[in-house]
Motif scaffolding. Structure first.
Motif, PDB file in Angstrom:
ATOM      1  N   ARG A  34       0.851  -1.187   0.000  1.00 24.96           N
ATOM      2  CA  ARG A  34       0.000   0.000   0.000  1.00 24.96           C
ATOM      3  C   ARG A  34       0.887   1.237   0.000  1.00 24.96           C
ATOM      4  NH1 ARG A  34      -5.318  -1.619   1.525  1.00 24.96           N
ATOM      5  NH2 ARG A  34      -5.283  -3.673   2.418  1.00 24.96           N
ATOM      6  N   SER A  35       0.417   2.270  -0.663  1.00 27.74           N
ATOM      7  CA  SER A  35       1.194   3.501  -0.654  1.00 27.74           C
ATOM      8  C   SER A  35       1.076   4.145   0.719  1.00 27.74           C
ATOM      9  CB  SER A  35       0.683   4.460  -1.731  1.00 27.74           C
ATOM     10  OG  SER A  35      -0.651   4.811  -1.484  1.00 27.74           O
ATOM     11  N   ARG A  36       2.124   4.814   1.133  1.00 30.45           N
ATOM     12  CA  ARG A  36       2.093   5.509   2.419  1.00 30.45           C
ATOM     13  C   ARG A  36       1.371   6.834   2.240  1.00 30.45           C
ATOM     14  NH1 ARG A  36       5.881   3.565   6.424  1.00 30.45           N
ATOM     15  NH2 ARG A  36       6.872   1.750   5.546  1.00 30.45           N
ATOM     16  N   ARG A  37       0.436   7.095   3.109  1.00 34.39           N
ATOM     17  CA  ARG A  37      -0.350   8.325   3.065  1.00 34.39           C
ATOM     18  C   ARG A  37      -0.215   9.017   4.414  1.00 34.39           C
ATOM     19  NH1 ARG A  37      -1.553   8.903  -2.157  1.00 34.39           N
ATOM     20  NH2 ARG A  37      -2.949  10.505  -1.457  1.00 34.39           N
ATOM     21  N   SER A  38      -0.420  10.331   4.430  1.00 39.83           N
ATOM     22  CA  SER A  38      -0.346  11.050   5.696  1.00 39.83           C
ATOM     23  C   SER A  38      -1.677  11.724   6.002  1.00 39.83           C
ATOM     24  CB  SER A  38       0.772  12.086   5.657  1.00 39.83           C
ATOM     25  OG  SER A  38       0.553  13.006   4.610  1.00 39.83           O
ATOM     26  N   THR A  55      -0.616  24.904   5.391  1.00 38.88           N
ATOM     27  CA  THR A  55       0.707  25.094   4.783  1.00 38.88           C
ATOM     28  C   THR A  55       1.510  23.802   4.692  1.00 38.88           C
ATOM     29  OG1 THR A  55       1.852  25.567   6.879  1.00 38.88           O
ATOM     30  CG2 THR A  55       0.774  27.422   5.760  1.00 38.88           C
ATOM     31  N   LEU A  56       1.027  22.730   5.290  1.00 36.55           N
ATOM     32  CA  LEU A  56       1.779  21.480   5.344  1.00 36.55           C
ATOM     33  C   LEU A  56       1.452  20.576   4.159  1.00 36.55           C
ATOM     34  CD1 LEU A  56       1.366  20.787   9.156  1.00 36.55           C
ATOM     35  CD2 LEU A  56       3.296  21.866   7.990  1.00 36.55           C
ATOM     36  N   SER A  57       2.437  19.780   3.787  1.00 41.23           N
ATOM     37  CA  SER A  57       2.274  18.856   2.673  1.00 41.23           C
ATOM     38  C   SER A  57       1.781  17.509   3.207  1.00 41.23           C
ATOM     39  CB  SER A  57       3.608  18.684   1.945  1.00 41.23           C
ATOM     40  OG  SER A  57       3.476  17.742   0.915  1.00 41.23           O
ATOM     41  N   VAL A  58       0.473  17.418   3.405  1.00 44.39           N
ATOM     42  CA  VAL A  58      -0.140  16.170   3.866  1.00 44.39           C
ATOM     43  C   VAL A  58      -1.220  15.774   2.868  1.00 44.39           C
ATOM     44  CG1 VAL A  58       0.347  16.592   6.307  1.00 44.39           C
ATOM     45  CG2 VAL A  58      -1.809  17.357   5.346  1.00 44.39           C
ATOM     46  N   ASP A  59      -1.577  14.514   2.875  1.00 45.29           N
ATOM     47  CA  ASP A  59      -2.614  14.032   1.968  1.00 45.29           C
ATOM     48  C   ASP A  59      -4.008  14.378   2.449  1.00 45.29           C
ATOM     49  OD1 ASP A  59      -0.888  12.688   0.091  1.00 45.29           O
ATOM     50  OD2 ASP A  59      -0.501  11.250   1.684  1.00 45.29           O
ATOM     51  N   GLU A  60      -4.166  14.485   3.764  1.00 41.11           N
ATOM     52  CA  GLU A  60      -5.499  14.666   4.324  1.00 41.11           C
ATOM     53  C   GLU A  60      -5.386  15.377   5.668  1.00 41.11           C
ATOM     54  OE1 GLU A  60      -8.641  11.352   4.346  1.00 41.11           O
ATOM     55  OE2 GLU A  60      -7.576  11.130   6.260  1.00 41.11           O
TER      56      GLU A  60
END
Length: 87
Positions: A34-38, A55-60
């Motif tokens: 599985r791909s790692r998601r944040s 401002t953060l680079s998160v997926d969700e």
């Protein structure tokens, strides 16, 4: 034995297990890759943290009105969430 899509139930006919097994070099025996998601949980009662989350680079991002928000801060937290989502 290597589990493949042709093996049927419990590894038998399960496409998630295709190519997994001993000696395949992926380190995951019988588990799908599985791909790692944040996911970032942000207290809904904190406008400062909501602004920082943008401002953060998160997926969700989820705005937490349960565990991260004190009971007496929930009404203001709800208003903060509405404001953040309508900006």
């Amino acid at each position: 034995m290597t589990n493949t899509a042709d093996d049927g139930p419990g590894g038998l006919g399960n496409p998630w297990l295709t190519g997994f097994g001993p000696g395949n070099g992926n380190g995951a025996v019988g588990r799908p890759m599985r791909s790692r998601r944040s996911t970032l949980a942000v207290p809904a009662s904190s406008p400062r943290m909501i602004d920082k989350a943008r401002t953060l680079s998160v997926d969700e991002v989820f705005l937490d009105l349960e565990d991260a928000c004190a009971p007496d801060a929930k009404p203001q937290g709800r208003r903060t969430v509405i404001a953040a989502l309508t900006e």
